[in-house]
Design a protein around this motif. Structure first.
Motif, PDB file in Angstrom:
ATOM      1  N   TYR A 167       0.832  -1.090  -0.140  1.00  0.00           N
ATOM      2  CA  TYR A 167      -0.172  -0.017  -0.059  1.00  0.00           C
ATOM      3  C   TYR A 167       0.861   1.221   0.033  1.00  0.00           C
ATOM      4  N   ARG A 196       1.498   4.065  -2.891  1.00  0.00           N
ATOM      5  CA  ARG A 196       0.679   5.222  -2.442  1.00  0.00           C
ATOM      6  C   ARG A 196       1.606   6.465  -2.901  1.00  0.00           C
ATOM      7  N   ASN A 212      -3.141   6.864  -6.383  1.00  0.00           N
ATOM      8  CA  ASN A 212      -3.937   7.025  -5.431  1.00  0.00           C
ATOM      9  C   ASN A 212      -4.741   5.736  -4.844  1.00  0.00           C
ATOM     10  N   GLU A 213      -3.715   4.971  -4.080  1.00  0.00           N
ATOM     11  CA  GLU A 213      -4.054   3.707  -3.670  1.00  0.00           C
ATOM     12  C   GLU A 213      -5.129   3.566  -2.750  1.00  0.00           C
ATOM     13  N   GLU A 239      -7.456   2.695   0.500  1.00  0.00           N
ATOM     14  CA  GLU A 239      -7.209   2.589   1.690  1.00  0.00           C
ATOM     15  C   GLU A 239      -7.989   1.670   2.177  1.00  0.00           C
ATOM     16  N   ALA A 250     -10.668   6.148  -1.018  1.00  0.00           N
ATOM     17  CA  ALA A 250      -9.533   6.609  -1.965  1.00  0.00           C
ATOM     18  C   ALA A 250     -10.079   8.133  -2.561  1.00  0.00           C
TER      19      ALA A 250
END
Length: 458
Positions: A67, A71, A75-76, A78, A142
């Motif tokens: 992650y 990131r 725009n990973e 969450e 996200a």
């Protein structure tokens, strides 16, 4: 403001409104699609992380590293995983924890199975995930940077295309309105050249059955009527001048001769009688012209009322006999007329009496016996009157022209006149929506027939 400019502006406004509605529809559809697709992506990422953590038994540290690494460039999403006791089992970034799940939120997810909401501009989805007879609560959040960039790009493109389209549409409106109004401009220029001295000029028509061709044809028809009216007026004035000049010249000549030297009483009396006779002719001519002018009025400006036609005829006969007691007049009323209403019409008493006087006087003065026979017939639709004489008749050559103003036929030497009486009578009959006709034979006599409708009296 010119009509052409108004049409161009109106056309531009209408088209701009349609384009604006279309652009708004496209933009807001894109907004909804972006939101729906991103929620679907969040849901997919939530299921993936849950499977990796619960089913594949991937280590927490490994998932967190993935992650944090992603990131930095993306725009990973969450993701956080809870059990039904609201204990946190896994979180991509506890240090960040953008969503900050609360027991109330988790309870809401557990109850509704799925919830969706915004936190600032971040989209958040909460779902339940069943696994091995257990239920887990998953949240995924996200920020859709890519989707918002696409929307901003779409909005910029829409605004640019909209503004350019407005200018192009307005320019096209000016161009095509100019094309459309070009024939009207040509008509306007042509009309400006038409005056009282050039009434023979006409507008050109394309021959198409459109509004402009109809306008040109209508205007040309109006010019035809105006030209005929001007020609008739010039002819009328010329005839009046001629008719006035003759008695005036005679009166002036008589008075000049009598003024040159002293005359006897008898000679002065003769001059006075001749001058008086010419003055009577002028008076009769003026009265005829006045009646002709009245009969030329618009029928809507003439007063009509319900009258008995036999009473008008009797008054006309009395008027004729008052000026010419030697005339013989007979009136015949059809005995089949039992209802007095059949003799009633909507009429103007004065004008109709003038018409009858003219026909009676013509019949008597062109007959050796100075007699006129008048017959009245009637039915529920109309009244018919006939004025018959046993006079000299009308030459067949003169028959087509006897209702023309100032026309004098071959019988003009038989009796004096000014050629107005019959044309005036015809105008009066037409004002009453009637018809007048004549039958005549040379040396036998003439019959003038008048048909006048009751005009919805019954």
């Amino acid at each position: 403001m010119r009509i052409r400019t108004r049409i161009s502006i109106l056309f531009t406004l209408i088209t701009a409104t349609i384009l604006l509605v279309f652009a708004c529809t496209v933009y807001f559809s894109a907004v909804e699609n972006r939101e729906r697709e991103f929620y679907a992506l969040l849901k997919k990422e939530a299921y993936t992380k849950a499977n990796l953590f619960l089913n594949a038994k991937v280590d927490k540290k490994t998932l967190e590293d993935i992650y944090h690494n992603n990131r930095k460039i993306l725009n990973e999403v969450e993701v956080a995983i809870y059990d039904t006791r609201f204990d946190l089992l896994y979180h991509d970034a506890v240090d960040i924890d953008f969503v900050k799940e609360t027991p109330a939120m988790l309870q809401d997810i557990l109850k509704n199975k799925e919830i969706r909401f915004y936190q600032e501009k971040w989209q958040v989805i909460g779902i339940t995930f069943p696994y091995k007879d257990k239920t887990y609560i998953i949240t995924a959040a996200a920020y859709d940077q890519y989707g918002y960039n696409k929307l901003n790009s779409l909005l910029s493109t829409i605004l640019l295309v909209f503004i350019l389209s407005i200018f192009l549409i307005y320019a096209a409106g000016i161009f095509f309105s100019k094309k459309v109004f070009q024939p009207i401009l040509e008509m306007t220029q042509r009309v400006k050249t038409i005056s009282a001295t050039s009434l023979d000029a006409r507008l050109t028509s394309s021959g198409n059955k459109d509004e402009l061709s109809e306008l040109a044809s209508t205007f040309n028809a109006m010019l035809d009527r105006l030209e005929n009216s001007f020609d008739a007026q010039k002819h009328f004035v010329s005839n009046i001048s001629h008719e006035l000049r003759t008695p005036l010249a005679a009166m002036i000549a008589e008075l000049e001769i009598s003024a040159n030297k002293d005359r006897s009483i008898v000679e002065y009396k003769t001059v006075i009688d001749n001058t008086l006779n010419d003055a009577q002719k002028l008076k009769k001519l003026f009265n005829s012209l006045l009646d002709f002018a009245k009969a030329s009025y618009d029928s809507s400006e003439i007063a009509f009322k319900t009258l008995r036609i036999d009473e008008i005829l009797i008054d006309a006969c009395q008027q004729v006999l008052q000026s010419s007691p030697n005339y013989k007049l007979d009136i015949f009323v059809d005995p089949a007329i039992e209802d007095e209403k059949l003799l009633s019409i909507n009429a103007n008493e004065y004008l109709l009496q003038v018409a009858f006087v003219n026909l009676i006087e013509n019949a008597c003065k062109f007959s050796p016996n100075q007699k006129c026979l008048i017959a009245i017939k009637a039915d529920e639709n109309r009244i018919q009157l006939e004025f018959k004489d046993d006079g000299i008749g009308i030459d067949p050559v003169d028959l087509p022209n006897i209702f023309t103003p100032f026309y004098r036929g071959s019988n003009k030497d038989y009796s004096e006149g000014n050629g107005i009486g019959l044309s005036l009578t015809r105008k009066i009959v037409l004002l009453h929506q009637g018809e007048i006709s004549v039958r005549s034979a040379k040396g036998v006599g003439s019959v003038f027939s008048i048909d006048i409708p009751h005009r919805s009296l019954f």
